[in-house]
Write a protein that holds these residues in place. Sequence first.
Motif, PDB file in Angstrom:
ATOM      1  N   LYS A 123     -20.578  49.404 -12.513  1.00 22.87           N
ATOM      2  CA  LYS A 123     -20.082  50.052 -11.296  1.00 22.87           C
ATOM      3  C   LYS A 123     -18.561  50.192 -11.249  1.00 22.87           C
ATOM      4  O   LYS A 123     -18.043  51.183 -10.739  1.00 22.87           O
ATOM      5  CB  LYS A 123     -20.567  49.283 -10.069  1.00 22.87           C
ATOM      6  CG  LYS A 123     -20.282  49.987  -8.770  1.00 22.87           C
ATOM      7  CD  LYS A 123     -20.955  49.301  -7.604  1.00 22.87           C
ATOM      8  CE  LYS A 123     -20.710  50.080  -6.329  1.00 22.87           C
ATOM      9  NZ  LYS A 123     -21.360  49.449  -5.186  1.00 22.87           N
ATOM     10  N   PHE A 124     -17.847  49.180 -11.744  1.00 21.11           N
ATOM     11  CA  PHE A 124     -16.387  49.185 -11.669  1.00 21.11           C
ATOM     12  C   PHE A 124     -15.776  48.905 -13.032  1.00 21.11           C
ATOM     13  O   PHE A 124     -16.350  48.180 -13.837  1.00 21.11           O
ATOM     14  CB  PHE A 124     -15.877  48.084 -10.721  1.00 21.11           C
ATOM     15  CG  PHE A 124     -16.413  48.155  -9.331  1.00 21.11           C
ATOM     16  CD1 PHE A 124     -15.967  49.122  -8.442  1.00 21.11           C
ATOM     17  CD2 PHE A 124     -17.361  47.243  -8.897  1.00 21.11           C
ATOM     18  CE1 PHE A 124     -16.458  49.175  -7.148  1.00 21.11           C
ATOM     19  CE2 PHE A 124     -17.860  47.285  -7.608  1.00 21.11           C
ATOM     20  CZ  PHE A 124     -17.404  48.256  -6.726  1.00 21.11           C
ATOM     21  N   ILE A 163     -22.640  41.650  -8.970  1.00 11.80           N
ATOM     22  CA  ILE A 163     -21.935  42.919  -9.149  1.00 11.80           C
ATOM     23  C   ILE A 163     -22.463  43.617 -10.396  1.00 11.80           C
ATOM     24  O   ILE A 163     -22.545  43.013 -11.466  1.00 11.80           O
ATOM     25  CB  ILE A 163     -20.413  42.685  -9.280  1.00 11.80           C
ATOM     26  CG1 ILE A 163     -19.886  41.980  -8.028  1.00 11.80           C
ATOM     27  CG2 ILE A 163     -19.680  43.995  -9.530  1.00 11.80           C
ATOM     28  CD1 ILE A 163     -18.469  41.469  -8.158  1.00 11.80           C
ATOM     29  N   ALA A 200     -10.391  47.447 -11.486  1.00 14.44           N
ATOM     30  CA  ALA A 200     -10.607  48.022 -10.154  1.00 14.44           C
ATOM     31  C   ALA A 200     -10.179  47.043  -9.062  1.00 14.44           C
ATOM     32  O   ALA A 200     -10.347  45.826  -9.190  1.00 14.44           O
ATOM     33  CB  ALA A 200     -12.081  48.386  -9.973  1.00 14.44           C
ATOM     34  N   SER A 201      -9.654  47.588  -7.991  1.00 14.03           N
ATOM     35  CA  SER A 201      -9.206  46.738  -6.881  1.00 14.03           C
ATOM     36  C   SER A 201     -10.368  45.949  -6.278  1.00 14.03           C
ATOM     37  O   SER A 201     -10.162  44.857  -5.743  1.00 14.03           O
ATOM     38  CB  SER A 201      -8.517  47.590  -5.813  1.00 14.03           C
ATOM     39  OG  SER A 201      -9.412  48.562  -5.302  1.00 14.03           O
ATOM     40  N   GLU A 202     -11.583  46.463  -6.383  1.00 11.33           N
ATOM     41  CA  GLU A 202     -12.754  45.752  -5.865  1.00 11.33           C
ATOM     42  C   GLU A 202     -13.006  44.436  -6.603  1.00 11.33           C
ATOM     43  O   GLU A 202     -13.695  43.559  -6.095  1.00 11.33           O
ATOM     44  CB  GLU A 202     -14.006  46.632  -5.974  1.00 11.33           C
ATOM     45  CG  GLU A 202     -14.010  47.838  -5.071  1.00 11.33           C
ATOM     46  CD  GLU A 202     -13.297  49.050  -5.684  1.00 11.33           C
ATOM     47  OE1 GLU A 202     -13.383  50.129  -5.076  1.00 11.33           O
ATOM     48  OE2 GLU A 202     -12.658  48.920  -6.742  1.00 11.33           O
ATOM     49  N   LEU A 203     -12.457  44.315  -7.800  1.00  5.68           N
ATOM     50  CA  LEU A 203     -12.656  43.102  -8.604  1.00  5.68           C
ATOM     51  C   LEU A 203     -11.404  42.228  -8.648  1.00  5.68           C
ATOM     52  O   LEU A 203     -11.292  41.333  -9.482  1.00  5.68           O
ATOM     53  CB  LEU A 203     -13.080  43.482 -10.029  1.00  5.68           C
ATOM     54  CG  LEU A 203     -14.367  44.292 -10.152  1.00  5.68           C
ATOM     55  CD1 LEU A 203     -14.651  44.625 -11.608  1.00  5.68           C
ATOM     56  CD2 LEU A 203     -15.537  43.555  -9.529  1.00  5.68           C
ATOM     57  N   GLU A 204     -10.484  42.470  -7.748  1.00  2.54           N
ATOM     58  CA  GLU A 204      -9.213  41.742  -7.737  1.00  2.54           C
ATOM     59  C   GLU A 204      -9.401  40.223  -7.708  1.00  2.54           C
ATOM     60  O   GLU A 204      -8.638  39.479  -8.321  1.00  2.54           O
ATOM     61  CB  GLU A 204      -8.382  42.187  -6.533  1.00  2.54           C
ATOM     62  CG  GLU A 204      -6.976  41.653  -6.550  1.00  2.54           C
ATOM     63  CD  GLU A 204      -6.143  42.227  -5.416  1.00  2.54           C
ATOM     64  OE1 GLU A 204      -5.198  41.539  -5.011  1.00  2.54           O
ATOM     65  OE2 GLU A 204      -6.440  43.338  -4.942  1.00  2.54           O
ATOM     66  N   TYR A 245     -15.111  51.455 -18.327  1.00  3.12           N
ATOM     67  CA  TYR A 245     -16.410  50.955 -17.889  1.00  3.12           C
ATOM     68  C   TYR A 245     -17.111  50.270 -19.059  1.00  3.12           C
ATOM     69  O   TYR A 245     -16.831  50.560 -20.219  1.00  3.12           O
ATOM     70  CB  TYR A 245     -17.280  52.109 -17.374  1.00  3.12           C
ATOM     71  CG  TYR A 245     -16.802  52.665 -16.060  1.00  3.12           C
ATOM     72  CD1 TYR A 245     -17.199  52.088 -14.861  1.00  3.12           C
ATOM     73  CD2 TYR A 245     -15.939  53.750 -16.021  1.00  3.12           C
ATOM     74  CE1 TYR A 245     -16.754  52.588 -13.649  1.00  3.12           C
ATOM     75  CE2 TYR A 245     -15.484  54.262 -14.812  1.00  3.12           C
ATOM     76  CZ  TYR A 245     -15.890  53.674 -13.635  1.00  3.12           C
ATOM     77  OH  TYR A 245     -15.450  54.159 -12.439  1.00  3.12           O
ATOM     78  N   GLN A 265      -9.507  38.839 -11.243  1.00  2.69           N
ATOM     79  CA  GLN A 265      -8.495  39.279 -12.200  1.00  2.69           C
ATOM     80  C   GLN A 265      -7.389  38.266 -12.462  1.00  2.69           C
ATOM     81  O   GLN A 265      -6.472  38.549 -13.220  1.00  2.69           O
ATOM     82  CB  GLN A 265      -7.882  40.602 -11.724  1.00  2.69           C
ATOM     83  CG  GLN A 265      -8.886  41.724 -11.704  1.00  2.69           C
ATOM     84  CD  GLN A 265      -8.379  42.954 -10.976  1.00  2.69           C
ATOM     85  OE1 GLN A 265      -7.308  42.954 -10.387  1.00  2.69           O
ATOM     86  NE2 GLN A 265      -9.171  44.011 -11.010  1.00  2.69           N
TER      87      GLN A 265
END
Length: 146
Positions: free
Chosen positions: A44-45, A40, A49-53, A70, A56
């Motif tokens: 980018k995130f 990743i 971000a929900s894409e990295l949930e 960022y 987390q």
Amino acid sequence: MTEVLWGALLLRLAFLPLMPGLTDDPFRYIWDGMLQWEGINPYKFVPSASELEAFQDNTLYQELNSPDYYSIYPPISQLFFALGALFYDGNWVLPYYVLKAVFVTAECAGVLLLARLTTARNVLLYAWNPLVLIETAGQGHTEALL
């Protein structure tokens, strides 16, 4: 000059065992490096971000001071972060010390270069400076790479 250089090395070794107490930046370094190993792009995130949930729910994420921002660190620094994160297994301590060792090694090289370019007094003013020692060897800031 020899005494100044040995003193600089010993002072850095004395500060090396310190844990991060004045900064939480090293957690972001390891986070960015971990993302790289996961394929990743750390730019980018934002960490929240929900894409990295999936990432987390660990202590590292909880220690981040800026999960809604960022990454601000340049690409060369990111390469070093990836090196440190190579040792990340859910515990941030070993990667933190790997990064500090790399940063201190880079800074020692800088001190040696400085010794070739200027007087012992000037080297002493930098190499024994408490702020430099605390922020690089003590807290593991990336300024040592500069």
